[in-house]
Write a protein that holds these residues in place. Sequence first.
Motif, mmCIF file in Angstrom:
data_model
loop_
_atom_site.group_PDB
_atom_site.id
_atom_site.type_symbol
_atom_site.label_atom_id
_atom_site.label_comp_id
_atom_site.label_asym_id
_atom_site.label_seq_id
_atom_site.Cartn_x
_atom_site.Cartn_y
_atom_site.Cartn_z
ATOM 1 N N LEU A 61 49.313 33.836 -26.556
ATOM 2 C CA LEU A 61 49.256 32.505 -27.144
ATOM 3 C C LEU A 61 50.385 32.305 -28.153
ATOM 4 O O LEU A 61 50.663 33.183 -28.972
ATOM 5 C CB LEU A 61 47.915 32.326 -27.845
ATOM 6 N N ASP A 65 51.273 26.590 -27.556
ATOM 7 C CA ASP A 65 50.044 26.564 -26.759
ATOM 8 C C ASP A 65 48.801 26.276 -27.599
ATOM 9 O O ASP A 65 47.767 25.868 -27.074
ATOM 10 C CB ASP A 65 49.803 27.924 -26.079
ATOM 11 N N ALA A 250 42.838 28.224 -24.258
ATOM 12 C CA ALA A 250 44.300 28.193 -24.181
ATOM 13 C C ALA A 250 44.858 29.563 -23.806
ATOM 14 O O ALA A 250 45.784 29.681 -22.991
ATOM 15 C CB ALA A 250 44.886 27.709 -25.494
ATOM 16 N N GLN A 251 44.273 30.612 -24.408
ATOM 17 C CA GLN A 251 44.755 31.968 -24.084
ATOM 18 C C GLN A 251 44.368 32.358 -22.666
ATOM 19 O O GLN A 251 45.165 32.944 -21.938
ATOM 20 C CB GLN A 251 44.181 32.971 -25.088
ATOM 21 N N LYS A 253 43.967 30.455 -20.133
ATOM 22 C CA LYS A 253 44.809 29.706 -19.204
ATOM 23 C C LYS A 253 46.146 30.413 -18.999
ATOM 24 O O LYS A 253 46.676 30.450 -17.871
ATOM 25 C CB LYS A 253 45.044 28.290 -19.740
ATOM 26 N N LYS A 254 46.687 31.006 -20.046
ATOM 27 C CA LYS A 254 47.973 31.693 -19.942
ATOM 28 C C LYS A 254 47.858 32.990 -19.126
ATOM 29 O O LYS A 254 48.852 33.480 -18.582
ATOM 30 C CB LYS A 254 48.541 32.003 -21.319
#
Length: 256
Positions: A61, A65, A250-251, A253-254
Amino acid sequence: MRTTLIRRSVLSASAVSLALLATACGSDKSDTKADAKPSEASSSAPAAKGKTDAELEAVLLTQADAPKDSVVKAPTAAQLAALTATTDKADCKPLVQAASMAPQGTSTGVARTQVGGTSGKAADPGASEADKLKAGLEMLTGATGTAVTLTSYDGKGAEEAFAGFKKAGTACAGGYTMTQDGETVKVNKVTPGDAVTAGDEALSLIADFGDAEAPMAAQLVMVRKGNTLATFSVQNLGGKPALPKDVIDAQAKKLG
């Protein structure tokens, strides 16, 4: 005094985050192999290889992001050196590792960062001094620090590490003692945390380490995606921290 010791020793990684707020396959072989058993064919496939430090850094992250109004910053080498923690119960080691940004088991790589944010809102410029003070206190108690640690593993290492974390949540339900950065704190109990739906499997646990003077707790979250683990150590000054769903999502998704 006890509250100060708690903040220094338990989840120091998250406490550092709070400080940021102050600064704002097929084959074409002949039919002679056609009757081979599926298990025989699959057994020849190479075991999954874990990611390196550099590869994990690429999916960690970043400020771009992160949720709005949060601050993302990597811990310094000196900060990480101070995060080494131990426990009086071997079964609880995975929880202590999660809290101190330490890798679970034997990882092939690790990457870390911290996210600071708050659920409060600043007072309007024209507000009274009393309202400004109230808003300031609400922002302080709503301030949340989330330490994010990515680790990767060869083979089934990530699955095994996740299983160890889950087992520790049950084995350590009655509490344990944690020593970190020269201070010792008693974790009173470990209970299930807020539901998390991310990755291939996920689990959240609440570690209660408060007392009558200062009710406090930390939320430890682990998400597994393939052979990579994302561990989140969450703490705030207002008691049980809210689950930072936007940070976790968010993390995750990465990680793909």
